[in-house]
Motif scaffolding. Structure first.
Motif, PDB file in Angstrom:
ATOM      1  N   UNK A  69      33.183  44.054  37.195  1.00 13.82           N
ATOM      2  CA  UNK A  69      33.906  44.015  36.028  1.00 13.82           C
ATOM      3  C   UNK A  69      33.878  42.627  35.215  1.00 13.82           C
ATOM      4  N   UNK A  70      33.680  41.626  36.144  1.00 13.74           N
ATOM      5  CA  UNK A  70      33.652  40.356  35.459  1.00 13.74           C
ATOM      6  C   UNK A  70      32.116  39.841  35.301  1.00 13.74           C
ATOM      7  N   UNK A  71      31.394  40.328  36.240  1.00 17.31           N
ATOM      8  CA  UNK A  71      29.919  40.000  36.145  1.00 17.31           C
ATOM      9  C   UNK A  71      29.851  38.532  36.855  1.00 17.31           C
ATOM     10  N   UNK A  72      30.768  37.765  37.490  1.00 20.87           N
ATOM     11  CA  UNK A  72      30.862  36.473  37.850  1.00 20.87           C
ATOM     12  C   UNK A  72      31.047  36.621  39.389  1.00 20.87           C
ATOM     13  N   UNK A  73      30.329  35.737  40.214  1.00 22.10           N
ATOM     14  CA  UNK A  73      30.792  35.533  41.571  1.00 22.10           C
ATOM     15  C   UNK A  73      31.896  34.692  41.816  1.00 22.10           C
ATOM     16  N   UNK A  74      32.245  34.659  43.040  1.00 28.38           N
ATOM     17  CA  UNK A  74      33.305  33.684  43.430  1.00 28.38           C
ATOM     18  C   UNK A  74      33.059  32.409  43.000  1.00 28.38           C
ATOM     19  N   UNK A  75      33.783  31.515  42.633  1.00 29.96           N
ATOM     20  CA  UNK A  75      33.673  30.147  42.291  1.00 29.96           C
ATOM     21  C   UNK A  75      33.282  29.373  43.673  1.00 29.96           C
ATOM     22  N   UNK A  76      32.412  28.371  43.461  1.00 28.33           N
ATOM     23  CA  UNK A  76      32.205  27.544  44.566  1.00 28.33           C
ATOM     24  C   UNK A  76      33.553  26.744  44.872  1.00 28.33           C
ATOM     25  N   UNK A  77      33.562  26.593  46.051  1.00 32.37           N
ATOM     26  CA  UNK A  77      34.999  25.770  46.847  1.00 32.37           C
ATOM     27  C   UNK A  77      36.101  26.538  46.456  1.00 32.37           C
ATOM     28  N   UNK A  78      36.126  28.012  46.173  1.00 33.74           N
ATOM     29  CA  UNK A  78      37.367  28.680  45.652  1.00 33.74           C
ATOM     30  C   UNK A  78      38.065  28.763  47.211  1.00 33.74           C
ATOM     31  N   UNK A  79      37.509  28.987  48.200  1.00 35.05           N
ATOM     32  CA  UNK A  79      38.367  29.184  49.548  1.00 35.05           C
ATOM     33  C   UNK A  79      38.909  28.053  49.903  1.00 35.05           C
ATOM     34  N   UNK A  80      38.187  26.803  49.800  1.00 34.03           N
ATOM     35  CA  UNK A  80      38.703  25.673  50.030  1.00 34.03           C
ATOM     36  C   UNK A  80      40.050  25.420  49.349  1.00 34.03           C
ATOM     37  N   UNK A  81      40.035  25.421  48.041  1.00 30.42           N
ATOM     38  CA  UNK A  81      41.157  25.303  47.213  1.00 30.42           C
ATOM     39  C   UNK A  81      42.416  26.258  47.453  1.00 30.42           C
ATOM     40  N   UNK A 330      52.638  33.663  57.477  1.00 27.18           N
ATOM     41  CA  UNK A 330      52.965  35.074  56.467  1.00 27.18           C
ATOM     42  C   UNK A 330      52.600  34.241  55.176  1.00 27.18           C
ATOM     43  N   UNK A 331      53.520  33.184  54.976  1.00 26.33           N
ATOM     44  CA  UNK A 331      53.069  32.455  53.647  1.00 26.33           C
ATOM     45  C   UNK A 331      51.750  31.921  53.405  1.00 26.33           C
ATOM     46  N   UNK A 332      51.133  31.378  54.409  1.00 26.21           N
ATOM     47  CA  UNK A 332      49.683  30.950  54.333  1.00 26.21           C
ATOM     48  C   UNK A 332      48.863  32.163  53.970  1.00 26.21           C
ATOM     49  N   UNK A 333      48.973  33.198  54.626  1.00 26.71           N
ATOM     50  CA  UNK A 333      48.047  34.423  54.152  1.00 26.71           C
ATOM     51  C   UNK A 333      48.218  35.067  52.884  1.00 26.71           C
ATOM     52  N   UNK A 334      49.579  35.211  52.515  1.00 28.16           N
ATOM     53  CA  UNK A 334      50.127  35.973  51.284  1.00 28.16           C
ATOM     54  C   UNK A 334      49.624  35.063  50.413  1.00 28.16           C
ATOM     55  N   UNK A 335      49.843  33.501  50.433  1.00 28.54           N
ATOM     56  CA  UNK A 335      49.535  32.520  49.302  1.00 28.54           C
ATOM     57  C   UNK A 335      47.960  32.595  49.281  1.00 28.54           C
ATOM     58  N   UNK A 336      47.256  32.279  50.268  1.00 31.02           N
ATOM     59  CA  UNK A 336      45.872  32.719  50.040  1.00 31.02           C
ATOM     60  C   UNK A 336      45.302  33.744  49.478  1.00 31.02           C
ATOM     61  N   UNK A 337      45.526  34.789  49.787  1.00 26.94           N
ATOM     62  CA  UNK A 337      45.292  36.001  49.159  1.00 26.94           C
ATOM     63  C   UNK A 337      45.439  36.108  47.940  1.00 26.94           C
ATOM     64  N   UNK A 338      46.768  35.773  47.447  1.00 30.43           N
ATOM     65  CA  UNK A 338      47.274  35.710  46.132  1.00 30.43           C
ATOM     66  C   UNK A 338      46.417  34.899  45.366  1.00 30.43           C
ATOM     67  N   UNK A 339      46.102  33.556  45.772  1.00 28.94           N
ATOM     68  CA  UNK A 339      45.287  32.612  44.810  1.00 28.94           C
ATOM     69  C   UNK A 339      43.967  32.868  45.116  1.00 28.94           C
ATOM     70  N   UNK A 340      43.525  33.813  45.866  1.00 31.59           N
ATOM     71  CA  UNK A 340      41.857  34.100  45.695  1.00 31.59           C
ATOM     72  C   UNK A 340      41.708  35.036  44.902  1.00 31.59           C
ATOM     73  N   UNK A 341      42.638  35.956  44.385  1.00 34.80           N
ATOM     74  CA  UNK A 341      42.539  37.162  43.625  1.00 34.80           C
ATOM     75  C   UNK A 341      42.730  36.546  42.173  1.00 34.80           C
TER      76      UNK A 341
END
Length: 343
Positions: A69-81, A330-341
């Motif tokens: 839908x966006x035509x863009x790949x995941x931003x570099x360093x996204x998983x680190x942030x 729980x906080x780590x995984x939920x926050x990580x997945x939320x920010x990833x999206x």
């Protein structure tokens, strides 16, 4: 007490048995298309991630696929942030609980006695020692998630081994790399031990005191950290996907957050209990300044004898640890997945 300690494993077993008995869930694990709410952005993102993960292994997912839908790949360093921010949120919330647990691991205290000890220390020292875990945990989790994705991409593009093997190797490599931050964990241990309160008052002073003993002193307790990081990373990334697929299907922002919280909390509790004795040995080793560098096995035997060869005493504090782990991971995984999206 044992029924409380084993609760995460019982719950995990129930979820995994549900995977095997529920034909619909099994089909989802294998990658069969499932009906999703087309209007939910989170559901579309989750569907893409699930299809990507199931292309090779059940839950050992790699980097984010491109969103058509966006035509863009995941931003570099996204998983680190995302990993960094998730760790910061977690430390701010759970540090007082971690301090109680630390006292139990080091001195074998009951929960009530550890809490009373902190009360006597006063509010001024409650968050004493938070800077090292903030520096260490934020960097560690940034490396944990980011390096796992980078190592996965690297190994998948060059190795011919099965994807399960390459992703497990990527998780182990990420965990091993995290061990370079052992000095922060070392200083955190010293600052939380009340026996060292009169020797230094802040992180800088603690690092300065250790400097006089040489670089090796910063890495005291490295062996138990290596024994913990690699295997726990492999299990975390390997089981995260399958466990989430066993939970009720999420169709909204809030249900996705709840599922991510439950998945991370359950895994954190299971792994925290499994590696609890390793952390007890690590804490004892790192509470020492100077002197002999004792082996992991020698320290473990010493603690075992001190606690009258009783397994329950070796696991003293484990009940608080898995409750803290449920909240923390729980906080780590939920926050990580939320920010990833979100990013």
């Amino acid at each position: 007490m044992w029924h409380l300690l084993l609760f995460p494993f019982k719950l995990g077993g129930t979820l995994l048995r549900g995977c095997l008995s529920d034909a619909g869930t099994w089909q989802r694990l294998q990658g069969a298309p499932q009906p999703r709410s087309p209007g939910c952005l989170w559901c579309r993102e989750e569907a893409l991630r699930t299809l990507h993960r199931n292309a090779g292994t059940m839950g050992l997912g790699g980097a984010e696929p491109e969103d058509p839908a966006s035509g863009e790949a995941a931003a570099p360093g996204k998983h680190y942030v995302c990993g960094y921010c998730a760790a910061f949120t977690n430390i701010a919330v759970t540090f007082p609980i971690q301090k109680v647990l630390f006292r139990q691991q080091l001195y074998g205290l009951r929960t009530q006695d550890a809490v009373r000890q902190l009360r006597r220390d006063g509010l001024r020292t409650l968050y004493r020692g938070i800077l090292p875990p903030l520096l260490q945990k934020t960097t560690t989790l940034a490396l944990m998630f980011g390096l796992y994705e980078d190592f996965s991409a690297l190994l998948l593009s060059h190795a011919r081994a099965p994807e399960l093997v390459t992703r497990s190797a990527a998780a182990a490599l990420a965990g091993t790399t995290e061990a370079v931050l052992t000095p922060f964990e070392r200083v955190q241990t010293l600052l939380q031990d009340y026996k060292h309160h009169d020797k230094f008052t802040n992180t800088y002073q603690a690092f300065k005191v250790l400097k006089a003993y040489g670089m090796r002193e910063y890495y005291r307790g490295l062996v138990p950290i290596l024994l913990r990081n690699g295997p726990s990373n492999v299990l975390f990334f390997g089981l995260r996907g399958p466990i989430k697929q066993c939970l009720p299907e999420a169709t909204s922002h809030s249900t996705h957050l709840v599922n991510d919280f439950i998945c991370g909390g359950l895994l954190g509790a299971m792994l925290g209990f499994l590696f609890f004795p390793v952390n007890v040995v690590k804490t004892r080793m790192q509470a020492q300044i100077g002197g002999e560098f004792q082996s992991f096995s020698k320290v473990l035997v010493k603690i075992w004898l001190e606690r009258d060869r009783k397994l329950m005493r070796l696991f003293r504090g484990a009940h608080l640890n898995y409750h803290r782990s449920v909240l923390s991971w729980g906080i780590i995984n939920a926050t990580y997945e939320f920010l990833l999206k979100l990013l």
